[in-house]
Design a protein around this motif. Structure first.
Motif, PDB file in Angstrom:
ATOM      1  N   ASP A  76       0.858  -1.170   0.000  1.00  0.00           N
ATOM      2  CA  ASP A  76       0.000   0.000   0.000  1.00  0.00           C
ATOM      3  C   ASP A  76       0.897   1.223   0.000  1.00  0.00           C
ATOM      4  O   ASP A  76       1.974   1.217   0.597  1.00  0.00           O
ATOM      5  CB  ASP A  76      -0.888   0.022   1.241  1.00  0.00           C
ATOM      6  CG  ASP A  76      -2.115  -0.861   1.085  1.00  0.00           C
ATOM      7  OD1 ASP A  76      -2.655  -0.906  -0.034  1.00  0.00           O
ATOM      8  OD2 ASP A  76      -2.518  -1.496   2.067  1.00  0.00           O
ATOM      9  N   ASP A  87       1.877  -6.280   1.746  1.00  0.00           N
ATOM     10  CA  ASP A  87       0.498  -6.747   1.820  1.00  0.00           C
ATOM     11  C   ASP A  87       0.267  -7.973   0.946  1.00  0.00           C
ATOM     12  O   ASP A  87      -0.660  -8.733   1.174  1.00  0.00           O
ATOM     13  CB  ASP A  87      -0.452  -5.623   1.404  1.00  0.00           C
ATOM     14  CG  ASP A  87      -1.853  -5.825   1.929  1.00  0.00           C
ATOM     15  OD1 ASP A  87      -2.007  -6.029   3.142  1.00  0.00           O
ATOM     16  OD2 ASP A  87      -2.799  -5.794   1.116  1.00  0.00           O
ATOM     17  N   ARG A 246      -8.626  -6.688  -1.550  1.00  0.00           N
ATOM     18  CA  ARG A 246      -7.986  -6.362  -0.267  1.00  0.00           C
ATOM     19  C   ARG A 246      -8.657  -7.065   0.910  1.00  0.00           C
ATOM     20  O   ARG A 246      -8.069  -7.166   1.987  1.00  0.00           O
ATOM     21  CB  ARG A 246      -8.039  -4.850  -0.019  1.00  0.00           C
ATOM     22  CG  ARG A 246      -7.136  -4.006  -0.896  1.00  0.00           C
ATOM     23  CD  ARG A 246      -7.219  -2.550  -0.471  1.00  0.00           C
ATOM     24  NE  ARG A 246      -6.687  -2.351   0.871  1.00  0.00           N
ATOM     25  CZ  ARG A 246      -6.871  -1.248   1.593  1.00  0.00           C
ATOM     26  NH1 ARG A 246      -7.614  -0.264   1.105  1.00  0.00           N
ATOM     27  NH2 ARG A 246      -6.350  -1.132   2.789  1.00  0.00           N
ATOM     28  N   GLN A 262      -6.785 -12.219  -5.179  1.00  0.00           N
ATOM     29  CA  GLN A 262      -5.724 -11.447  -5.818  1.00  0.00           C
ATOM     30  C   GLN A 262      -5.259 -12.120  -7.098  1.00  0.00           C
ATOM     31  O   GLN A 262      -5.013 -11.459  -8.113  1.00  0.00           O
ATOM     32  CB  GLN A 262      -4.558 -11.272  -4.843  1.00  0.00           C
ATOM     33  CG  GLN A 262      -4.858 -10.324  -3.700  1.00  0.00           C
ATOM     34  CD  GLN A 262      -3.748 -10.262  -2.665  1.00  0.00           C
ATOM     35  OE1 GLN A 262      -2.838 -11.085  -2.658  1.00  0.00           O
ATOM     36  NE2 GLN A 262      -3.823  -9.279  -1.773  1.00  0.00           N
TER      37      GLN A 262
END
Length: 373
Positions: A76, A87, A246, A262
Motif C-alpha cells: 500500500d 500486503d 484487499r 488477488q
C-alpha cells in the motif's frame, strides 16, 4: 486464450510480465508499438532490490535462462515516515524450458523466522512475514526505505522456501494497479464468494473510523454501510476491483481467500490488458502502458525489463499455473497468532529448488488453484 504460432508483441509482454501478472503473454506481432515499448520501459523505476549488479552493457535476453524465481511484493502507498508492510507476496517460478510459469502466494500473516539484518541492526526473530520489510526498511531519523526493506523480505522468503537467491524482483504499488485498471476502463472478473468491504462504502468513499481507534489499536475500526460484492461475473470499476481483492475479514478462509482473489484479479487484469479493446485503441494502450510503468520498482538482476520481456516470449496465459499453499491459523489460548503452512509445503518448496514442480502438482492436484481462472 488459445495458443498460436505468432510471436508475442513486446509491449504486451512488458505490460503483462511486469505490470499485470509478471509473465502472462499472448500472440500477435505489433512492431508499430516499439515507441510505446521504449516509453513504458523508460518509465519504470529500477533499483537494487536484490543486491544485484548494475545492468550489463553486453546483456541480452538470450542470457536469461531457466529455471528462474522472481519475487513480487505488493504494498500500500505509504510515506517514508511510515513503516512499510508487504500486503501481498508472490513468487513466480519459471522452469528450465521457459515455457511455463507457476505462481504462489505467501500468506502475509505466516509466522516465520526473520533473519538478522546488519543494515538496521535487526537481530532476527520470529514474527509474521509481512513485518520483514518493516524490520529491514529503517534508514534513520524515523525514515523508511521500501527498497532496503525488500532486501530483508527477500532473504526471509528465501530462507522459508530454500531459494538461495531470486533472479528478479519487483515492488508493486497498489495505487499503480488501480491506475492501470482505470486506464483500461475497469476490469471484468468473476467473484467466487459474497464479500463485504471492511474499508469502503457502497459509493466507494472510505467508511468512517471509530475515534477511539485512530491509533489503529482496533482490529475493526470502521463502521457504517459497506460495499458488497456478490457471486457472479461483473465489470468492476478500478476502486471496486482493488477493494474486493484487499478484503480478508469475514471470509471463511481469511487471507487464503484473499490470496485467491488477488490471483483472480491479476489474471483478469492481464487478459483484459491484452484484449482487442486495448490493442486496437492507441490512446488507451498508451495510458495503460504508462500507468503500468509507474506502478513498479524493478530489479532485473543486471538485465533490463526489455531483456526480461523478450526472454518470456514462449509463455502464454494458458501456460500459467496458480498455486495455493495449504495452511491453517495458529490459535494460542484462544488468541490468533498468525498462520502456519501444511507440512507438505516443504516438499513443494523442494520441487521449486529441484525444478520438478510439474511432477509435484501432478501428484498433489490440491495445490492447483482451480478457482483462480
Amino acid at each position: 486464450m488459445a495458443k498460436s504460432g505468432k510471436r508475442t508483441p513486446l509491449w504486451a509482454r512488458l505490460c503483462a510480465i511486469f505490470g499485470c501478472v509478471l509473465m502472462v503473454v499472448a500472440g500477435g506481432a505489433l512492431v508499430a508499438q516499439q515507441v510505446l515499448v521504449s516509453r513504458y520501459a523508460g518509465s519504470i523505476e529500477t533499483q537494487n532490490l536484490l543486491g544485484a549488479p548494475a545492468a550489463k552493457a553486453d546483456a541480452k535476453a538470450a542470457d536469461i535462462t531457466g529455471p528462474l524465481n522472481i519475487l513480487l511484493v505488493g504494498i500500500d502507498p505509504r510515506s517514508d515516515e511510515q513503516t512499510p508492510l508487504s500486503d501481498s507476496i508472490i513468487v513466480a517460478h519459471i522452469p528450465k524450458d521457459m515455457r511455463q510459469a507457476y505462481l504462489f502466494s505467501v500468506p502475509r500473516d505466516l509466522v516465520v523466522d526473520i533473519p538478522p539484518f546488519e543494515k538496521t541492526g535487526f537481530k532476527g526473530g520470529r514474527s509474521k512475514i509481512n513485518a520483514a520489510m518493516g524490520y529491514g526498511s529503517a534508514v534513520g531519523n524515523g525514515k523508511h526505505d521500501v527498497v532496503q526493506g525488500f532486501e530483508l523480505l527477500a532473504k526471509t522468503v528465501g530462507q522459508l522456501t530454500g531459494i538461495r537467491e531470486f533472479d528478479a524482483g519487483a515492488i508493486i504499488n497498489f495505487n499503480g494497479f488501480k491506475a492501470i485498471v482505470e486506464a483500461m476502463g475497469g476490469v471484468t472478473m468473476t467473484i467466487d464468494q459474497n464479500v463485504k468491504s471492511e474499508h469502503l462504502q457502497p459509493n466507494g468513499k472510505p467508511r468512517p473510523r471509530l475515534a477511539r481507534c485512530a491509533d489503529n489499536s482496533c482490529a475493526h475500526p470502521y463502521y457504517g454501510p459497506q460495499a458488497e460484492y456478490k457471486k457472479g461475473t461483473y465489470h468492476l470499476q478500478a476502486w471496486q476491483a482493488l477493494d474486493y481483492v484487499r478484503q480478508r475479514y469475514g471470509l471463511p478462509r481469511g487471507d487464503y481467500d484473499r490470496q485467491r482473489h488477488q490471483q483472480q484479479f491479476i489474471k483478469a487484469m492481464a487478459k483484459q490488458a491484452l484484449g482487442k479493446d486495448v490493442v486496437t485503441n492507441p490512446a488507451k494502450l498508451d495510458r495503460v502502458l504508462k500507468a503500468a510503468g509507474k506502478a513498479l520498482i524493478f530489479d532485473g538482476g543486471g538485465y533490463s525489463v526489455v531483456d526480461w520481456a523478450f526472454s518470456m516470449k514462449n509463455i502464454r496465459s494458458d501456460d500459467m499455473t496458480l498455486i495455493k499453499l495449504p495452511g491453517s491459523s495458529i490459535i494460542d489460548n484462544g488468541r490468533y497468532r498468525g498462520e502456519e503452512l501444511d507440512s507438505s509445503a516443504k516438499d513443494f518448496f523442494a520441487s521449486i529448488r529441484q525444478d520438478t514442480v510439474q511432477d509435484f502438482v501432478f501428484r498433489h492436484p490440491e495445490y492447483i488453484n482451480n478457482n483462480a481462472g
